[in-house]
Design a protein around this motif. Structure first.
Motif, PDB file in Angstrom:
ATOM      1  N   LEU A 102     -18.653  -0.411   1.788  1.00 55.25           N
ATOM      2  CA  LEU A 102     -18.277  -1.101   3.081  1.00 55.25           C
ATOM      3  C   LEU A 102     -18.488  -2.289   2.692  1.00 55.25           C
ATOM      4  O   LEU A 102     -19.227  -3.085   2.561  1.00 55.25           O
ATOM      5  N   LEU A 103     -17.472  -3.063   3.661  1.00 57.08           N
ATOM      6  CA  LEU A 103     -16.952  -4.850   4.335  1.00 57.08           C
ATOM      7  C   LEU A 103     -17.274  -4.564   6.187  1.00 57.08           C
ATOM      8  O   LEU A 103     -16.494  -4.594   5.582  1.00 57.08           O
ATOM      9  N   GLU A 104     -18.563  -4.668   7.039  1.00 55.51           N
ATOM     10  CA  GLU A 104     -18.371  -5.062   7.740  1.00 55.51           C
ATOM     11  C   GLU A 104     -17.695  -7.087   8.108  1.00 55.51           C
ATOM     12  O   GLU A 104     -18.946  -7.312   7.839  1.00 55.51           O
ATOM     13  N   GLY A 105     -17.344  -6.637   9.167  1.00 56.54           N
ATOM     14  CA  GLY A 105     -17.420  -7.506   9.684  1.00 56.54           C
ATOM     15  C   GLY A 105     -17.720  -7.745  11.328  1.00 56.54           C
ATOM     16  O   GLY A 105     -17.051  -7.095  11.888  1.00 56.54           O
ATOM     17  N   GLU A 106     -17.977  -9.217  12.267  1.00 56.69           N
ATOM     18  CA  GLU A 106     -17.022  -9.494  12.787  1.00 56.69           C
ATOM     19  C   GLU A 106     -17.043 -10.886  13.414  1.00 56.69           C
ATOM     20  O   GLU A 106     -17.907 -12.007  13.123  1.00 56.69           O
ATOM     21  N   TYR A 107     -16.845 -11.283  14.556  1.00 61.25           N
ATOM     22  CA  TYR A 107     -15.863 -13.133  15.359  1.00 61.25           C
ATOM     23  C   TYR A 107     -16.097 -12.945  16.378  1.00 61.25           C
ATOM     24  O   TYR A 107     -15.784 -11.579  16.724  1.00 61.25           O
TER      25      TYR A 107
END
Length: 108
Positions: free
Chosen positions: A66-71
């Motif tokens: 999985l790839l999680e991202g937060e901006y």
């Protein structure tokens, strides 16, 4: 003869006066009955004084990737946070599940 014989690891420590710096954060080891053992290795990048992004690959012993991202972006009177995650591989040959969320707070 121009060929390296031995490699030494390169380690860089951040100056204690620096409040934010681009680089890898502390890895997290997880375990669950659903996905087995997992490893998260977040990468934090600054995008100026008021914005940053964190990308976190998540690999499990069950074969899921999985790839999680937060901006995050801060303004004088508010903030916007974008969160998302996407299953590249769920361990059973399927992929494509994910989510996207927005949290915005402003003082009018």
């Amino acid at each position: 003869m121009g060929a390296p014989i031995f490699y030494l690891p390169n380690l860089r420590l951040v100056d204690p006066t620096v409040t934010r710096a681009t680089g890898f954060l502390t890895p997290t080891f997880l375990s669950s009955d659903i996905y087995g053992f997992g490893l998260k290795t977040p990468f934090f990048a600054t995008l100026g004084e008021h914005a940053d992004v964190t990308l976190t690959p998540f690999v499990t012993s069950g074969g899921a990737v999985l790839l999680e991202g937060e901006y995050r972006r801060r303004y004088a009177h508010g903030s916007i946070d974008f969160n998302s995650a996407f299953a590249i591989s769920e361990g059973d040959g399927t992929s494509g599940d994910g989510y996207f969320g927005i949290d915005a707070k402003f003082a009018l």
